[in-house]
Design a protein around this motif. Structure first.
Motif, PDB file in Angstrom:
ATOM      1  N   GLN A 126       0.834  -1.211   0.000  1.00  0.00           N
ATOM      2  CA  GLN A 126       0.000   0.000   0.000  1.00  0.00           C
ATOM      3  C   GLN A 126       0.864   1.255   0.000  1.00  0.00           C
ATOM      4  OE1 GLN A 126      -2.059   0.730   3.623  1.00  0.00           O
ATOM      5  NE2 GLN A 126      -3.666   1.970   2.683  1.00  0.00           N
ATOM      6  N   LEU A 127       1.924   1.244   0.804  1.00  0.00           N
ATOM      7  CA  LEU A 127       2.847   2.390   0.844  1.00  0.00           C
ATOM      8  C   LEU A 127       3.444   2.645  -0.536  1.00  0.00           C
ATOM      9  CD1 LEU A 127       5.579   3.089   3.500  1.00  0.00           C
ATOM     10  CD2 LEU A 127       6.249   2.857   1.123  1.00  0.00           C
ATOM     11  N   LEU A 128       3.905   1.573  -1.188  1.00  0.00           N
ATOM     12  CA  LEU A 128       4.531   1.724  -2.510  1.00  0.00           C
ATOM     13  C   LEU A 128       3.513   2.200  -3.537  1.00  0.00           C
ATOM     14  CD1 LEU A 128       6.731  -1.500  -2.441  1.00  0.00           C
ATOM     15  CD2 LEU A 128       7.525   0.873  -2.265  1.00  0.00           C
ATOM     16  N   GLU A 129       2.274   1.674  -3.477  1.00  0.00           N
ATOM     17  CA  GLU A 129       1.233   2.103  -4.421  1.00  0.00           C
ATOM     18  C   GLU A 129       0.988   3.604  -4.311  1.00  0.00           C
ATOM     19  OE1 GLU A 129      -2.272  -0.124  -3.743  1.00  0.00           O
ATOM     20  OE2 GLU A 129      -1.431  -2.040  -4.402  1.00  0.00           O
ATOM     21  N   ASN A 130       0.921   4.113  -3.084  1.00  0.00           N
ATOM     22  CA  ASN A 130       0.674   5.536  -2.894  1.00  0.00           C
ATOM     23  C   ASN A 130       1.829   6.385  -3.408  1.00  0.00           C
ATOM     24  OD1 ASN A 130      -1.913   6.313  -1.166  1.00  0.00           O
ATOM     25  ND2 ASN A 130      -1.179   4.333  -0.442  1.00  0.00           N
ATOM     26  N   LEU A 131       3.071   5.937  -3.181  1.00  0.00           N
ATOM     27  CA  LEU A 131       4.227   6.702  -3.673  1.00  0.00           C
ATOM     28  C   LEU A 131       4.285   6.692  -5.189  1.00  0.00           C
ATOM     29  CD1 LEU A 131       7.067   5.682  -1.163  1.00  0.00           C
ATOM     30  CD2 LEU A 131       5.927   7.901  -1.346  1.00  0.00           C
ATOM     31  N   LEU A 132       4.061   5.522  -5.777  1.00  0.00           N
ATOM     32  CA  LEU A 132       4.107   5.427  -7.247  1.00  0.00           C
ATOM     33  C   LEU A 132       2.991   6.257  -7.865  1.00  0.00           C
ATOM     34  CD1 LEU A 132       4.867   1.608  -7.616  1.00  0.00           C
ATOM     35  CD2 LEU A 132       6.480   3.513  -7.734  1.00  0.00           C
ATOM     36  N   ALA A 133       1.786   6.147  -7.291  1.00  0.00           N
ATOM     37  CA  ALA A 133       0.646   6.916  -7.829  1.00  0.00           C
ATOM     38  C   ALA A 133       0.893   8.411  -7.681  1.00  0.00           C
ATOM     39  CB  ALA A 133      -0.636   6.515  -7.108  1.00  0.00           C
ATOM     40  N   ASN A 134       1.466   8.810  -6.543  1.00  0.00           N
ATOM     41  CA  ASN A 134       1.745  10.229  -6.316  1.00  0.00           C
ATOM     42  C   ASN A 134       2.724  10.763  -7.356  1.00  0.00           C
ATOM     43  OD1 ASN A 134       1.527  12.590  -4.304  1.00  0.00           O
ATOM     44  ND2 ASN A 134       3.744  12.337  -4.512  1.00  0.00           N
ATOM     45  N   ALA A 135       3.767   9.967  -7.688  1.00  0.00           N
ATOM     46  CA  ALA A 135       4.752  10.399  -8.680  1.00  0.00           C
ATOM     47  C   ALA A 135       4.128  10.524 -10.060  1.00  0.00           C
ATOM     48  CB  ALA A 135       5.928   9.413  -8.702  1.00  0.00           C
ATOM     49  N   VAL A 136       3.248   9.549 -10.424  1.00  0.00           N
ATOM     50  CA  VAL A 136       2.615   9.576 -11.741  1.00  0.00           C
ATOM     51  C   VAL A 136       1.648  10.745 -11.861  1.00  0.00           C
ATOM     52  CG1 VAL A 136       1.026   8.329 -13.257  1.00  0.00           C
ATOM     53  CG2 VAL A 136       2.904   7.107 -12.131  1.00  0.00           C
ATOM     54  N   GLU A 137       0.867  10.977 -10.777  1.00  0.00           N
ATOM     55  CA  GLU A 137      -0.170  12.011 -10.834  1.00  0.00           C
ATOM     56  C   GLU A 137       0.404  13.409 -10.938  1.00  0.00           C
ATOM     57  OE1 GLU A 137      -2.422  11.337  -7.349  1.00  0.00           O
ATOM     58  OE2 GLU A 137      -3.339   9.469  -8.053  1.00  0.00           O
ATOM     59  N   HIS A 138       1.597  13.635 -10.364  1.00  0.00           N
ATOM     60  CA  HIS A 138       2.150  14.983 -10.334  1.00  0.00           C
ATOM     61  C   HIS A 138       3.121  15.257 -11.465  1.00  0.00           C
ATOM     62  CE1 HIS A 138       0.534  14.726  -6.237  1.00  0.00           C
ATOM     63  NE2 HIS A 138       0.539  16.061  -6.237  1.00  0.00           N
ATOM     64  N   ALA A 139       3.314  14.281 -12.367  1.00  0.00           N
ATOM     65  CA  ALA A 139       4.218  14.492 -13.505  1.00  0.00           C
ATOM     66  C   ALA A 139       3.415  14.925 -14.727  1.00  0.00           C
ATOM     67  CB  ALA A 139       4.991  13.213 -13.803  1.00  0.00           C
ATOM     68  N   ASP A 140       3.845  15.993 -15.373  1.00  0.00           N
ATOM     69  CA  ASP A 140       3.155  16.469 -16.590  1.00  0.00           C
ATOM     70  C   ASP A 140       3.367  15.504 -17.750  1.00  0.00           C
ATOM     71  OD1 ASP A 140       2.313  18.686 -15.217  1.00  0.00           O
ATOM     72  OD2 ASP A 140       4.067  19.891 -15.804  1.00  0.00           O
ATOM     73  N   GLU A 141       4.507  14.919 -17.825  1.00  0.00           N
ATOM     74  CA  GLU A 141       4.826  13.968 -18.886  1.00  0.00           C
ATOM     75  C   GLU A 141       5.257  12.650 -18.238  1.00  0.00           C
ATOM     76  OE1 GLU A 141       7.794  15.813 -21.239  1.00  0.00           O
ATOM     77  OE2 GLU A 141       6.515  17.472 -21.887  1.00  0.00           O
ATOM     78  N   GLY A 142       5.733  11.748 -19.050  1.00  0.00           N
ATOM     79  CA  GLY A 142       6.176  10.472 -18.530  1.00  0.00           C
ATOM     80  C   GLY A 142       7.261  10.648 -17.477  1.00  0.00           C
ATOM     81  N   VAL A 143       7.190   9.846 -16.405  1.00  0.00           N
ATOM     82  CA  VAL A 143       8.116   9.955 -15.300  1.00  0.00           C
ATOM     83  C   VAL A 143       8.788   8.607 -15.066  1.00  0.00           C
ATOM     84  CG1 VAL A 143       6.377   9.388 -13.570  1.00  0.00           C
ATOM     85  CG2 VAL A 143       8.385  10.684 -12.888  1.00  0.00           C
ATOM     86  N   THR A 144      10.063   8.639 -14.663  1.00  0.00           N
ATOM     87  CA  THR A 144      10.792   7.415 -14.319  1.00  0.00           C
ATOM     88  C   THR A 144      10.914   7.354 -12.787  1.00  0.00           C
ATOM     89  OG1 THR A 144      12.039   7.439 -16.382  1.00  0.00           O
ATOM     90  CG2 THR A 144      12.943   6.131 -14.540  1.00  0.00           C
ATOM     91  N   ILE A 145      10.478   6.237 -12.242  1.00  0.00           N
ATOM     92  CA  ILE A 145      10.509   6.049 -10.786  1.00  0.00           C
ATOM     93  C   ILE A 145      11.499   4.940 -10.479  1.00  0.00           C
ATOM     94  CG2 ILE A 145       9.149   5.562  -8.719  1.00  0.00           C
ATOM     95  CD1 ILE A 145       6.650   6.288 -10.410  1.00  0.00           C
ATOM     96  N   SER A 146      12.423   5.216  -9.555  1.00  0.00           N
ATOM     97  CA  SER A 146      13.442   4.229  -9.186  1.00  0.00           C
ATOM     98  C   SER A 146      13.242   3.798  -7.724  1.00  0.00           C
ATOM     99  CB  SER A 146      14.843   4.797  -9.372  1.00  0.00           C
ATOM    100  OG  SER A 146      15.025   5.971  -8.587  1.00  0.00           O
ATOM    101  N   VAL A 147      13.484   2.528  -7.477  1.00  0.00           N
ATOM    102  CA  VAL A 147      13.384   1.934  -6.141  1.00  0.00           C
ATOM    103  C   VAL A 147      14.690   1.193  -5.857  1.00  0.00           C
ATOM    104  CG1 VAL A 147      12.167   0.288  -4.663  1.00  0.00           C
ATOM    105  CG2 VAL A 147      10.887   1.664  -6.328  1.00  0.00           C
ATOM    106  N   GLY A 148      15.250   1.365  -4.669  1.00  0.00           N
ATOM    107  CA  GLY A 148      16.503   0.682  -4.359  1.00  0.00           C
ATOM    108  C   GLY A 148      16.865   0.774  -2.889  1.00  0.00           C
ATOM    109  N   ARG A 149      18.049   0.299  -2.612  1.00  0.00           N
ATOM    110  CA  ARG A 149      18.544   0.224  -1.235  1.00  0.00           C
ATOM    111  C   ARG A 149      19.340   1.470  -0.891  1.00  0.00           C
ATOM    112  NH1 ARG A 149      21.220  -5.194   1.337  1.00  0.00           N
ATOM    113  NH2 ARG A 149      21.563  -4.409   3.457  1.00  0.00           N
ATOM    114  N   LEU A 150      19.203   1.968   0.328  1.00  0.00           N
ATOM    115  CA  LEU A 150      19.995   3.116   0.772  1.00  0.00           C
ATOM    116  C   LEU A 150      21.472   2.742   0.814  1.00  0.00           C
ATOM    117  CD1 LEU A 150      17.812   4.509   3.720  1.00  0.00           C
ATOM    118  CD2 LEU A 150      17.950   5.372   1.376  1.00  0.00           C
ATOM    119  N   ASP A 151      22.304   3.761   0.636  1.00  0.00           N
ATOM    120  CA  ASP A 151      23.747   3.513   0.613  1.00  0.00           C
ATOM    121  C   ASP A 151      24.248   2.905   1.917  1.00  0.00           C
ATOM    122  OD1 ASP A 151      23.852   4.445  -1.955  1.00  0.00           O
ATOM    123  OD2 ASP A 151      24.421   6.499  -1.370  1.00  0.00           O
ATOM    124  N   ASP A 152      23.651   3.340   3.051  1.00  0.00           N
ATOM    125  CA  ASP A 152      24.136   2.808   4.330  1.00  0.00           C
ATOM    126  C   ASP A 152      23.550   1.439   4.651  1.00  0.00           C
ATOM    127  OD1 ASP A 152      21.552   3.360   4.988  1.00  0.00           O
ATOM    128  OD2 ASP A 152      22.002   4.984   6.375  1.00  0.00           O
TER     129      ASP A 152
END
Length: 636
Positions: free
Chosen positions: A536-562
């Motif tokens: 659910q957390l990831l769905e909200n973040l992904l949806a938020n990024a898509v909804e606020h982008a005027d054009e196509g957006v690239t979303i990256s997911v990964g591990r923190l450096d530490d």
């Protein structure tokens, strides 16, 4: 005179013995007569009979009466001895008096002589018994005085308090021999009584004497060895012809009692402080400080049981404890007296650790120890570098302190749980009020729009009004759906399990209308989470990024450096720095069509997992959400 007078009559004539016994029984109210016909028999009878008076003839076959007198005096020097003889002469009388007989009478055939004998026996026995009773009383008084924990005295009513009599207890009390005070070599009021207490003590005694009343005073003395001790004195005036001639009384050392009372008073104050102390660790520190400063225990510590480590962990201790028990503060489960006290609920008292089978640690400079259980919470440990350091008073005070601390910790934990519950209820009420305000504010507009459009549609019949009303109702449905999700789930997570971040990210991506957007999983993270809430957390973040982008957006997911968490970043327009403090507030949105609950749900899910979430700017200028303090799993 109580009891029959016991008379031992010695004579070699049986008939005379019987005659004398008969007369004595007639003349004396209560008499018991024993007889013997020789000195040897008389001595045996004397030891058995314990007479109040011996009556003896002078001339007998085996010896004469003065030989018997000598033997009797060796056994009992003061028993009356009457020489009652038929051989009367000045020489016999002189010898008898010189030998120390009590009385001397000649035998006669008349009744008058037996009456005289009875009279002499009665007076001699009465004097003997009176003297014996007086001596016994003196002995009892002497024994009583010698057993008193102090000294009996008689002194003059002068400010120096010169002593006329002092009992043997003076030596233990002051270090001085009684004769030193009786001879004025040492003066009580000048050499022993502490100078600062002299005036008050004098005034208090004089006030009582003026009223003719006994007095009680407490003051300090300085012993011969220089030690200052507290004394309690009780006395009264001795009067002759209405004039005060002396003071008699008793003085005892009350230093230990005063110390115990002071320590008990301090313990009462400590109990009051503990009742007002809100935290269990603060309670422990209060108890340790009281143990050392007020109760005068050299070393003290409180160890509370930690379920995670399975050990008695130190939470409060004196500096001496830290120094002497370094490396052994935790008292793990297999270790001696502290653990035994905790597991058995019984006080462990060790007079000398050097001789104990269970030791604390080979390098610990502690000789005697008290370990007191605190119920299910832990132990209070009191120790000393000296052997056999704790007496009965110490152990009693320690038990009171332990019981008080146990009650205080129990109360503190109960109040802490109550305060936490109150805090949760306040937070819940605040969220409820927040939801109420949002519902009142955010639902009013689309509902008003729908109502207005329906009125226009009714008036004009134009279809576009129905379409706008339908759009407003869809907006209401979206708001209600998000608010229900936030209200129902809030800070709660279900069962957690090991999961792969990349798998959940791809599942969440399928639920988002991505259009031209792209998801890139740059690195996988194995973590422990409620997979449903994390998705659910990831769905909200992904949806938020898509909804606020005027054009196509690239979303990256990964591990923190530490390595202790993960991030979700995009290359969209980003979030202005001024808005980052309020972006997680429910209902806040920069999109007029948004509900403002998506990021609020993100924060709630993170907080429910005890994660921290931070919003920063991504390398591409978009938004970057970082989640730290994540429990990782070995499943990458």
């Amino acid at each position: 005179m109580p009891g029959a007078i016991r008379v031992l009559h010695v004579d070699d004539e049986p008939a005379f013995l019987d005659l004398t016994s008969t007369f004595l029984e007639r003349e004396l109210r209560d008499v018991e007569v024993a007889t013997a016909r020789s000195v040897e028999a008389a001595l045996r009878r004397f030891d058995e009979f314990d007479p109040d008076c011996v009556v003896s003839d002078y001339q007998m076959p085996d010896a004469h009466g003065l030989d018997l007198l000598e033997a009797v005096r060796e056994r009992e020097p003061s028993v009356p001895f009457v020489l009652f003889t038929g051989r009367g002469s000045e020489q016999v009388a002189s010898d008898a008096i010189s030998a120390g007989v009590t009385d001397y009478l000649q035998k006669g055939s008349g009744r008058e002589q037996f009456e005289l004998l009875a009279n002499r026996i009665e007076k001699a026995a009465e004097a003997y018994r009176t003297r014996a009773a007086f001596e016994e009383t003196e002995r009892m008084v002497s024994t009583l005085i010698s057993n008193l924990p102090g000294m009996v005295y008689r002194c003059l009513n002068e400010q120096a308090w010169p002593m006329e009599f002092v009992s043997e207890g003076c030596l233990d009390l002051t270090g001085y021999h009684p004769e030193q005070l009786e001879n004025d070599d040492v003066v009580w009021g000048e050499d022993i009584l502490v100078q600062d207490d002299q005036a008050a003590m004098w005034a208090e005694v004089q006030a009582a004497l003026d009223e003719g009343e006994p007095f009680e005073v407490t003051y300090r003395i300085r012993r011969r060895d220089g030690e200052v001790r507290w004394c309690w004195e009780q006395g009264r005036g001795v009067y002759r012809g209405g004039e005060l001639v002396a003071i008699e009384g008793f003085i005892t050392d009350v230093t230990d009692q005063r110390r115990y009372r002071r320590r008990l008073d301090s313990l009462t104050e400590t109990a009051g402080t503990l009742l007002e102390t809100p935290d269990r660790h603060e309670c422990a520190w209060v108890a340790v400080e009281a143990a050392c400063e007020s109760l005068e225990f050299p070393i003290a510590s409180v160890r509370l049981y930690d379920e995670d480590s399975g050990a008695l962990e130190p939470v409060a201790f004196t500096d001496d404890t830290a120094e002497t028990l370094e490396g052994r503060l935790a008292f793990p489960g297999e270790n001696g007296p502290a653990w035994t006290a905790f597991t058995t609920g019984t006080v462990q008292s060790i007079a000398d650790l050097d001789g104990a089978e269970r030791t604390v640690d080979a390098d610990v400079a502690v000789r005697s120890l008290l370990a007191l259980p605190l119920g299910e919470f832990g132990v209070l440990v009191l120790a000393s570098p000296a052997p056999d350091a704790f007496d009965a008073d110490d152990r009693n005070l320690a038990r009171i302190l332990g019981a008080t601390l146990q009650s205080a910790v129990e109360r503190a934990d109960r109040e802490a749980a109550l305060h936490e519950r109150e805090r949760e209820l306040r937070a819940q009420n605040e969220r409820l009020e927040e939801f109420t305000n949002i519902v009142s504010h955010d639902l009013r507009n689309p509902v008003g729009v729908a109502r207005g459009q329906l009125q226009l549609a009714e008036a004009t019949g134009e279809a576009e009004h129905f379409e706008r009303a339908n759009e407003a109702l869809e907006r209401v449905e979206s708001l209600v759906s998000d608010m229900l999700a936030l209200a129902k789930q809030g800070m709660v997570v279900g069962e957690t399990e090991a999961a792969h971040l990349d798998v959940l990210a791809h599942k969440a991506w399928k639920a988002v209308e991505s259009n031209a957007a792209e998801l890139v999983v740059e690195s996988n993270v194995g973590l422990v989470a409620d997979t449903s809430r994390l998705q659910q957390l990831l769905e909200n973040l992904l949806a938020n990024a898509v909804e606020h982008a005027d054009e196509g957006v690239t979303i990256s997911v990964g591990r923190l450096d530490d390595g202790d968490g993960f991030y979700v970043a995009d290359d969209g327009p980003g979030i202005p720095e001024a808005d980052r403090d309020v972006i997680f507030d429910p209902g806040y949105s920069t999109d007029e069509a948004g509900t403002g609950f998506g990021l609020a749900i993100v924060e709630q899910v993170a907080r429910a997992h005890d994660w921290s979430v931070t919003l920063t700017e991504s390398d591409a200028g978009g938004a970057r959400f970082e989640f730290a303090n994540v429990t990782l799993a070995d499943n990458e």
